[in-house]
Design a protein around this motif. Structure first.
Motif, PDB file in Angstrom:
ATOM      1  N   PRO A  65       0.842  -1.201   0.000  1.00 24.10           N
ATOM      2  CA  PRO A  65       0.000   0.000   0.000  1.00 24.10           C
ATOM      3  C   PRO A  65       0.881   1.256   0.000  1.00 24.10           C
ATOM      4  CG  PRO A  65      -0.714  -1.548   1.704  1.00 24.10           C
ATOM      5  CD  PRO A  65       0.577  -2.066   1.162  1.00 24.10           C
ATOM      6  N   GLN A  66       0.479   2.253  -0.771  1.00 24.60           N
ATOM      7  CA  GLN A  66       1.296   3.469  -0.882  1.00 24.60           C
ATOM      8  C   GLN A  66       1.638   4.056   0.484  1.00 24.60           C
ATOM      9  OE1 GLN A  66       0.007   6.171  -3.924  1.00 24.60           O
ATOM     10  NE2 GLN A  66       0.897   7.952  -2.922  1.00 24.60           N
ATOM     11  N   HIS A  67       0.668   4.065   1.405  1.00 25.35           N
ATOM     12  CA  HIS A  67       0.906   4.690   2.715  1.00 25.35           C
ATOM     13  C   HIS A  67       1.820   3.860   3.613  1.00 25.35           C
ATOM     14  CE1 HIS A  67      -1.713   1.872   4.788  1.00 25.35           C
ATOM     15  NE2 HIS A  67      -2.542   1.981   3.763  1.00 25.35           N
ATOM     16  N   ALA A  68       2.122   2.639   3.213  1.00 25.85           N
ATOM     17  CA  ALA A  68       2.956   1.761   4.041  1.00 25.85           C
ATOM     18  C   ALA A  68       4.412   1.697   3.556  1.00 25.85           C
ATOM     19  CB  ALA A  68       2.354   0.364   4.074  1.00 25.85           C
ATOM     20  N   LEU A  69       4.757   2.528   2.563  1.00 30.97           N
ATOM     21  CA  LEU A  69       6.150   2.544   2.090  1.00 30.97           C
ATOM     22  C   LEU A  69       7.060   2.976   3.236  1.00 30.97           C
ATOM     23  CD1 LEU A  69       5.594   4.325  -1.345  1.00 30.97           C
ATOM     24  CD2 LEU A  69       6.319   1.954  -1.042  1.00 30.97           C
ATOM     25  N   LYS A  70       8.232   2.365   3.312  1.00 35.25           N
ATOM     26  CA  LYS A  70       9.182   2.667   4.394  1.00 35.25           C
ATOM     27  C   LYS A  70      10.417   3.364   3.823  1.00 35.25           C
ATOM     28  CE  LYS A  70       7.343   0.343   8.000  1.00 35.25           C
ATOM     29  NZ  LYS A  70       5.964   0.618   7.495  1.00 35.25           N
ATOM     30  N   VAL A  92      11.122  11.288  -2.729  1.00 41.05           N
ATOM     31  CA  VAL A  92       9.985  10.764  -3.498  1.00 41.05           C
ATOM     32  C   VAL A  92       9.081   9.912  -2.602  1.00 41.05           C
ATOM     33  CG1 VAL A  92      11.011   8.654  -4.502  1.00 41.05           C
ATOM     34  CG2 VAL A  92       9.284   9.902  -5.761  1.00 41.05           C
ATOM     35  N   ILE A  93       9.677   9.179  -1.660  1.00 43.97           N
ATOM     36  CA  ILE A  93       8.851   8.386  -0.737  1.00 43.97           C
ATOM     37  C   ILE A  93       8.047   9.338   0.155  1.00 43.97           C
ATOM     38  CG2 ILE A  93       8.838   6.607   1.080  1.00 43.97           C
ATOM     39  CD1 ILE A  93       9.989   5.385  -1.349  1.00 43.97           C
ATOM     40  N   GLU A  94       8.693  10.410   0.610  1.00 43.31           N
ATOM     41  CA  GLU A  94       7.971  11.387   1.434  1.00 43.31           C
ATOM     42  C   GLU A  94       6.780  11.966   0.670  1.00 43.31           C
ATOM     43  OE1 GLU A  94      11.544  13.000   4.395  1.00 43.31           O
ATOM     44  OE2 GLU A  94      11.020  14.186   2.619  1.00 43.31           O
ATOM     45  N   GLN A  95       7.010  12.265  -0.601  1.00 49.46           N
ATOM     46  CA  GLN A  95       5.923  12.818  -1.426  1.00 49.46           C
ATOM     47  C   GLN A  95       4.785  11.809  -1.570  1.00 49.46           C
ATOM     48  OE1 GLN A  95       7.364  14.633  -5.070  1.00 49.46           O
ATOM     49  NE2 GLN A  95       5.305  14.688  -5.973  1.00 49.46           N
TER      50      GLN A  95
END
Ligand SMILES: Nc1nc2c([nH]c(=O)n2[C@@H]2O[C@H](COP(=O)(O)OP(=O)(O)OP(=O)(O)O)[C@@H](O)[C@H]2O)c(=O)[nH]1
Ligand SMILES: [Mg+2]
Length: 129
Positions: A106-111, A122-125
């Motif tokens: 899930p996009q919101h679960a990227l670490k 890019v992960i923060e974005q």
């Protein structure tokens, strides 16, 4: 110092999951997770490199994509320019075609820490969306 231009695909499905793959242990940034992609070759546009790399690495034919973020990062041994494309339409089903592990997350679960340091912004974005 090596200067690399890299085209990368953030492959996102309608459930807002993103397909990520794991880099080989012996590669640069070994064992980190990544968005599939690779070097833009001489005479290639970033979009051409994106489509080619996604076909080679995860076996899809990308059909809709847009530049999401362009980032620069200096590693001790190389300088990379990363062109991150959001890919939201393709033919086929992505898989680790070169033997690399791959998974939908899930996009919101990227670490942030799971990716190379060049990916922080890019992960923060993506997490902020
Ligand atoms: N594909 C990809 N590469 C990334 C990401 N973040 C990041 O710093 N990189 C760096 O960008 C460079 C991309 O190289 P790559 O190993 O994917 O290149 P490639 O597919 O053309 O492979 P090759 O070296 O076997 O020809 C590496 O130095 C890698 O560590 C990312 O999210 N995806
Ligand atoms: Mg690659």
């Amino acid at each position: 110092m090596k200067q690399l231009n890299i085209a990368v695909g953030i492959i996102r499905n309608t459930e807002r999951q993103i397909f990520i793959t794991r880099r080989a242990s012996d590669a640069h940034m070994g064992d980190k997770w990544e968005f599939p992609g690779g070097k833009i070759e001489q005479g290639e546009s970033p979009e051409q490199a994106l489509v080619r790399e996604l076909s080679e690495e995860v076996g899809i034919e990308a059909s809709r994509y847009a530049l999401y973020r362009k980032l620069e990062h200096s590693f001790p041994d190389r300088h990379v320019t990363l062109w991150f494309y959001l890919v939201d339409a393709w033919q086929g089903e992505p898989w680790g075609k070169e033997g690399q592990p791959g998974e939908w997350i899930p996009q919101h679960a990227l670490k942030i820490d799971a990716f190379p340091p060049a990916n922080v912004q890019v992960i923060e974005q993506l997490l902020a969306e």
